[in-house]
Write a protein that holds these residues in place. Sequence first.
Motif, PDB file in Angstrom:
ATOM      1  N   ALA A  19       0.776  -1.282   0.010  1.00 36.53           N
ATOM      2  CA  ALA A  19      -0.034   0.071   0.093  1.00 36.53           C
ATOM      3  C   ALA A  19       0.829   1.218  -0.109  1.00 36.53           C
ATOM      4  CB  ALA A  19      -0.915  -0.035   1.216  1.00 36.53           C
ATOM      5  N   ASP A  22      -0.102   7.466  -1.720  1.00 35.34           N
ATOM      6  CA  ASP A  22      -0.855   8.185  -2.659  1.00 35.34           C
ATOM      7  C   ASP A  22      -1.638   7.202  -3.499  1.00 35.34           C
ATOM      8  OD1 ASP A  22       1.377   6.953  -3.864  1.00 35.34           O
ATOM      9  OD2 ASP A  22       1.384   8.549  -5.416  1.00 35.34           O
ATOM     10  N   ALA A  23      -2.121   6.081  -3.160  1.00 32.34           N
ATOM     11  CA  ALA A  23      -2.811   5.113  -3.977  1.00 32.34           C
ATOM     12  C   ALA A  23      -4.364   5.435  -4.273  1.00 32.34           C
ATOM     13  CB  ALA A  23      -2.950   3.649  -3.096  1.00 32.34           C
ATOM     14  N   GLU A  24      -4.778   6.294  -3.580  1.00 33.43           N
ATOM     15  CA  GLU A  24      -6.172   6.851  -3.766  1.00 33.43           C
ATOM     16  C   GLU A  24      -6.131   7.907  -4.546  1.00 33.43           C
ATOM     17  OE1 GLU A  24      -9.217   5.813  -2.959  1.00 33.43           O
ATOM     18  OE2 GLU A  24      -8.155   4.220  -1.758  1.00 33.43           O
ATOM     19  N   GLY A  25      -5.240   8.615  -4.767  1.00 28.56           N
ATOM     20  CA  GLY A  25      -4.898   9.744  -5.877  1.00 28.56           C
ATOM     21  C   GLY A  25      -4.722   8.997  -7.227  1.00 28.56           C
ATOM     22  N   HIS A  27      -5.232   5.993  -8.177  1.00 32.91           N
ATOM     23  CA  HIS A  27      -6.667   5.393  -8.653  1.00 32.91           C
ATOM     24  C   HIS A  27      -7.404   6.335  -9.502  1.00 32.91           C
ATOM     25  CE1 HIS A  27      -9.580   2.279  -8.751  1.00 32.91           C
ATOM     26  NE2 HIS A  27     -10.498   3.321  -8.250  1.00 32.91           N
ATOM     27  N   GLY A  28      -7.654   7.545  -8.539  1.00 33.79           N
ATOM     28  CA  GLY A  28      -8.627   8.669  -9.061  1.00 33.79           C
ATOM     29  C   GLY A  28      -8.042   9.140 -10.588  1.00 33.79           C
ATOM     30  N   ARG A  29      -6.680   9.120 -10.704  1.00 34.62           N
ATOM     31  CA  ARG A  29      -6.370   9.856 -11.995  1.00 34.62           C
ATOM     32  C   ARG A  29      -6.377   8.753 -12.883  1.00 34.62           C
ATOM     33  NH1 ARG A  29      -2.003  11.627  -8.577  1.00 34.62           N
ATOM     34  NH2 ARG A  29      -0.732   9.594  -9.180  1.00 34.62           N
ATOM     35  N   GLU A  31      -8.804   6.373 -13.116  1.00 28.35           N
ATOM     36  CA  GLU A  31     -10.226   6.279 -13.527  1.00 28.35           C
ATOM     37  C   GLU A  31     -10.455   7.628 -14.507  1.00 28.35           C
ATOM     38  OE1 GLU A  31     -12.750   4.348 -12.933  1.00 28.35           O
ATOM     39  OE2 GLU A  31     -11.153   2.729 -12.358  1.00 28.35           O
TER      40      GLU A  31
END
Length: 126
Positions: A19, A22-25, A27-29, A31
């Motif tokens: 993990a 910045d995994a969420e960021g 992922h958002g980019r 997507e």
Amino acid sequence: MVDRDFDAQLSRLFAEPPAFPDAEGFHGRVERRLDRGWTLRRLAIGAAGGVAGLFAVGQLISSRFATDLRSASSESVSTVDLGVDRLMDQVNQFVATPASVETLWLGAALAAIALTFAITRLVEEF
């Protein structure tokens, strides 16, 4: 001898990716880029299909009915009924030939497929 606990623990460690903060960021980019690409593809495919449909309708009209329409428009008002009758005879001949019936069935099948794709897209969107 092989230590089975060590092998199981090692397998669990490498089974899951680490993990990152910045995994969420990230992922958002990813997507957003994928969604933008799909929107552009959908618009391009829809526009190409619309243009192809217009060409197909134009070819159908010019190949089958243009001569009757030109002759009907050039004749006088009293002979327009005769031109309409000839046009209806042409339509009946078009539908009566086996290749034309196959063409009509193919068109109906393509319309059903297009409707199915539209319904699945709507279901995915909502």
